[in-house]
Design a protein around this motif. Sequence first.
Motif, PDB file in Angstrom:
ATOM      1  N   ALA A 121     -11.796   2.854   0.755  1.00  0.00           N
ATOM      2  CA  ALA A 121     -12.404   1.652   0.186  1.00  0.00           C
ATOM      3  C   ALA A 121     -11.368   0.603  -0.216  1.00  0.00           C
ATOM      4  O   ALA A 121     -11.731  -0.447  -0.735  1.00  0.00           O
ATOM      5  CB  ALA A 121     -13.244   2.030  -1.039  1.00  0.00           C
ATOM      6  N   TRP A 122     -10.096   0.879   0.025  1.00  0.00           N
ATOM      7  CA  TRP A 122      -9.035  -0.044  -0.396  1.00  0.00           C
ATOM      8  C   TRP A 122      -8.889  -1.189   0.606  1.00  0.00           C
ATOM      9  O   TRP A 122      -7.914  -1.311   1.332  1.00  0.00           O
ATOM     10  CB  TRP A 122      -7.731   0.714  -0.560  1.00  0.00           C
ATOM     11  CG  TRP A 122      -6.656  -0.060  -1.295  1.00  0.00           C
ATOM     12  CD1 TRP A 122      -5.458  -0.472  -0.815  1.00  0.00           C
ATOM     13  CD2 TRP A 122      -6.702  -0.511  -2.645  1.00  0.00           C
ATOM     14  NE1 TRP A 122      -4.757  -1.151  -1.768  1.00  0.00           N
ATOM     15  CE2 TRP A 122      -5.495  -1.188  -2.916  1.00  0.00           C
ATOM     16  CE3 TRP A 122      -7.658  -0.415  -3.667  1.00  0.00           C
ATOM     17  CZ2 TRP A 122      -5.206  -1.757  -4.151  1.00  0.00           C
ATOM     18  CZ3 TRP A 122      -7.368  -0.976  -4.897  1.00  0.00           C
ATOM     19  CH2 TRP A 122      -6.162  -1.644  -5.130  1.00  0.00           C
ATOM     20  N   ARG A 123      -9.868  -2.049   0.651  1.00  0.00           N
ATOM     21  CA  ARG A 123      -9.840  -3.234   1.496  1.00  0.00           C
ATOM     22  C   ARG A 123     -10.792  -4.265   0.905  1.00  0.00           C
ATOM     23  O   ARG A 123     -11.735  -3.922   0.170  1.00  0.00           O
ATOM     24  CB  ARG A 123     -10.245  -2.902   2.932  1.00  0.00           C
ATOM     25  CG  ARG A 123     -11.617  -2.273   3.069  1.00  0.00           C
ATOM     26  CD  ARG A 123     -11.932  -1.943   4.515  1.00  0.00           C
ATOM     27  NE  ARG A 123     -13.269  -1.353   4.654  1.00  0.00           N
ATOM     28  CZ  ARG A 123     -13.541  -0.080   4.543  1.00  0.00           C
ATOM     29  NH1 ARG A 123     -12.551   0.769   4.303  1.00  0.00           N
ATOM     30  NH2 ARG A 123     -14.767   0.376   4.671  1.00  0.00           N
ATOM     31  N   ASP A 126       0.807  -1.222   0.000  1.00  0.00           N
ATOM     32  CA  ASP A 126       0.000   0.000   0.000  1.00  0.00           C
ATOM     33  C   ASP A 126       0.839   1.272   0.000  1.00  0.00           C
ATOM     34  O   ASP A 126       0.407   2.308  -0.519  1.00  0.00           O
ATOM     35  CB  ASP A 126      -0.928   0.004   1.224  1.00  0.00           C
ATOM     36  CG  ASP A 126      -2.037  -1.039   1.096  1.00  0.00           C
ATOM     37  OD1 ASP A 126      -2.168  -1.624   0.003  1.00  0.00           O
ATOM     38  OD2 ASP A 126      -2.750  -1.271   2.084  1.00  0.00           O
ATOM     39  N   ARG A 127       2.036   1.243   0.569  1.00  0.00           N
ATOM     40  CA  ARG A 127       2.841   2.466   0.663  1.00  0.00           C
ATOM     41  C   ARG A 127       3.277   2.977  -0.700  1.00  0.00           C
ATOM     42  O   ARG A 127       3.685   4.136  -0.833  1.00  0.00           O
ATOM     43  CB  ARG A 127       4.066   2.243   1.546  1.00  0.00           C
ATOM     44  CG  ARG A 127       5.084   1.261   1.030  1.00  0.00           C
ATOM     45  CD  ARG A 127       6.440   1.492   1.675  1.00  0.00           C
ATOM     46  NE  ARG A 127       6.993   2.774   1.285  1.00  0.00           N
ATOM     47  CZ  ARG A 127       7.990   3.376   1.912  1.00  0.00           C
ATOM     48  NH1 ARG A 127       8.507   2.835   2.972  1.00  0.00           N
ATOM     49  NH2 ARG A 127       8.465   4.537   1.471  1.00  0.00           N
ATOM     50  N   PHE A 128       3.205   2.141  -1.731  1.00  0.00           N
ATOM     51  CA  PHE A 128       3.624   2.558  -3.068  1.00  0.00           C
ATOM     52  C   PHE A 128       2.461   3.101  -3.899  1.00  0.00           C
ATOM     53  O   PHE A 128       2.667   3.518  -5.032  1.00  0.00           O
ATOM     54  CB  PHE A 128       4.278   1.387  -3.806  1.00  0.00           C
ATOM     55  CG  PHE A 128       5.562   0.925  -3.191  1.00  0.00           C
ATOM     56  CD1 PHE A 128       6.739   1.602  -3.429  1.00  0.00           C
ATOM     57  CD2 PHE A 128       5.589  -0.168  -2.352  1.00  0.00           C
ATOM     58  CE1 PHE A 128       7.931   1.185  -2.857  1.00  0.00           C
ATOM     59  CE2 PHE A 128       6.764  -0.599  -1.771  1.00  0.00           C
ATOM     60  CZ  PHE A 128       7.941   0.083  -2.018  1.00  0.00           C
ATOM     61  N   PRO A 144      -6.220  -4.976  -3.898  1.00  0.00           N
ATOM     62  CA  PRO A 144      -5.528  -5.054  -2.599  1.00  0.00           C
ATOM     63  C   PRO A 144      -4.706  -6.333  -2.460  1.00  0.00           C
ATOM     64  O   PRO A 144      -5.055  -7.386  -2.992  1.00  0.00           O
ATOM     65  CB  PRO A 144      -6.675  -5.008  -1.587  1.00  0.00           C
ATOM     66  CG  PRO A 144      -7.804  -4.342  -2.306  1.00  0.00           C
ATOM     67  CD  PRO A 144      -7.681  -4.770  -3.731  1.00  0.00           C
ATOM     68  N   GLU A 145      -3.634  -6.235  -1.709  1.00  0.00           N
ATOM     69  CA  GLU A 145      -2.793  -7.405  -1.461  1.00  0.00           C
ATOM     70  C   GLU A 145      -3.579  -8.513  -0.784  1.00  0.00           C
ATOM     71  O   GLU A 145      -3.380  -9.698  -1.080  1.00  0.00           O
ATOM     72  CB  GLU A 145      -1.596  -7.009  -0.576  1.00  0.00           C
ATOM     73  CG  GLU A 145      -0.401  -6.467  -1.325  1.00  0.00           C
ATOM     74  CD  GLU A 145       0.825  -6.395  -0.445  1.00  0.00           C
ATOM     75  OE1 GLU A 145       1.826  -7.068  -0.766  1.00  0.00           O
ATOM     76  OE2 GLU A 145       0.775  -5.671   0.564  1.00  0.00           O
ATOM     77  N   ILE A 164      -7.936  -0.295  -8.735  1.00  0.00           N
ATOM     78  CA  ILE A 164      -7.292   0.945  -9.178  1.00  0.00           C
ATOM     79  C   ILE A 164      -6.714   0.677 -10.562  1.00  0.00           C
ATOM     80  O   ILE A 164      -5.986  -0.292 -10.759  1.00  0.00           O
ATOM     81  CB  ILE A 164      -6.157   1.384  -8.222  1.00  0.00           C
ATOM     82  CG1 ILE A 164      -6.743   1.773  -6.864  1.00  0.00           C
ATOM     83  CG2 ILE A 164      -5.385   2.554  -8.812  1.00  0.00           C
ATOM     84  CD1 ILE A 164      -5.667   2.132  -5.838  1.00  0.00           C
ATOM     85  N   ILE A 165      -7.039   1.533 -11.512  1.00  0.00           N
ATOM     86  CA  ILE A 165      -6.534   1.350 -12.867  1.00  0.00           C
ATOM     87  C   ILE A 165      -5.695   2.563 -13.275  1.00  0.00           C
ATOM     88  O   ILE A 165      -5.831   3.645 -12.680  1.00  0.00           O
ATOM     89  CB  ILE A 165      -7.681   1.136 -13.877  1.00  0.00           C
ATOM     90  CG1 ILE A 165      -8.464   2.424 -14.083  1.00  0.00           C
ATOM     91  CG2 ILE A 165      -8.602   0.002 -13.451  1.00  0.00           C
ATOM     92  CD1 ILE A 165      -9.403   2.367 -15.265  1.00  0.00           C
TER      93      ILE A 165
END
Length: 399
Positions: A134-136, A125-127, A209-210, A147-148
Amino acid sequence: MKPLWKLLRSHLSVAQTVGFTLAGVVGMTVVLTALQAYRDVMPVFRAPDSFVRGDYLVLSKRVGTLQTFGLGGGGFSDEELRDLREQPFVREVGAFVPAEYRVKGSVGAGGVGFSTYLFFESVPDRFLDVQTEAWRFDPAQREIPIIIPRNYLNLYNFGFARSQGLPQISEGLFKRVTLDVELSGAGRSEHFRGRIVGLSNRLNTILVPESFIRWSNERFGGGSAAKEPLRVIVETDGPADERLTTYLADKGYEAEGGAPDDGRAVRLVRLAASGVAGVGLVFSVMAFYMLLLSIFLLLQKESRKLETLLLLGYRPGRIALPYVSLTLGLNLAVWCGALLLGWVIRAQYLPLLETMQEGYRPAGVALTLLCGLVLALLLTALNAVAIRRRIGRLGMRKE
């Protein structure tokens, strides 16, 4: 003390005093404005969505003949990643984790349906250069945040849509588009809802997300052992660094896109701020010498009277006090004038910075105020030392 002040005022040149004040105000205004402008501009560069936020490179290895025939991995080994992290110009390294299954996306727009195979990747996420709550991913909700790259939207609006007679899509409307995502692999096939939560200027890939990548690889990819990453993202001190260029050439790594030029923008700002501040310091030094020369001329004109005062028992420090007080008052006046002019100049460029970044917040002014005060006191202290020595020499000459 009154005789000393009368002696000072009797030969004080108003023109010389005004000349010093103007030169001092110009010099200190340039110095303080350069400092404050640099601090006000840096939040624009450091914003998560800034095109010059940090210096990032996406690295990969050259594809050789063995990889063409499926006989070579072409990934980054743990040893290579460790070596990359240990380089003095590297701040952090993150690996791209790809989806190990088939992804198919479908969407309808204007009565026309689209369906295509996609690819998913994730990075730490740091990059990311997109901030969103909503990034989960929650497996129970069956919704995938995506994300595109921003250039995907540009390609559609200015290429595909125009050639096919389709309507263009704004960024706000594009984020409301919902994709029907089908994941298949390891004998399973399931449907999810994909939602675009942001557009990236930094990463040219479709990001999820990872947590989702690891969950889905375990479920649809067969849970195979972790593979060597084929691509890594690197945060560096500066892609324009010659050491980085040499390192990439020696290792045979390729950097994607035009990132090596990004760091030059920050360097240009720093260089410009340093150059402007240097010019201001030159003006300040000139003003310092102008005031010192004026006071030395006063001392020279009144040398006989000052020698008499020394014989009467006045100490050099007491005789120097009115002259030092004059320099202190003038330097504080210069500081106040510089702050006033700096505030006027700042009011002119802040609206421009606000248009460059949503929610822009300028830097505080406390550091600039402190630096200006320190500069004024430093110049006063230097003047005080020079004046004290000059009067001390008069006493020694009389003896």
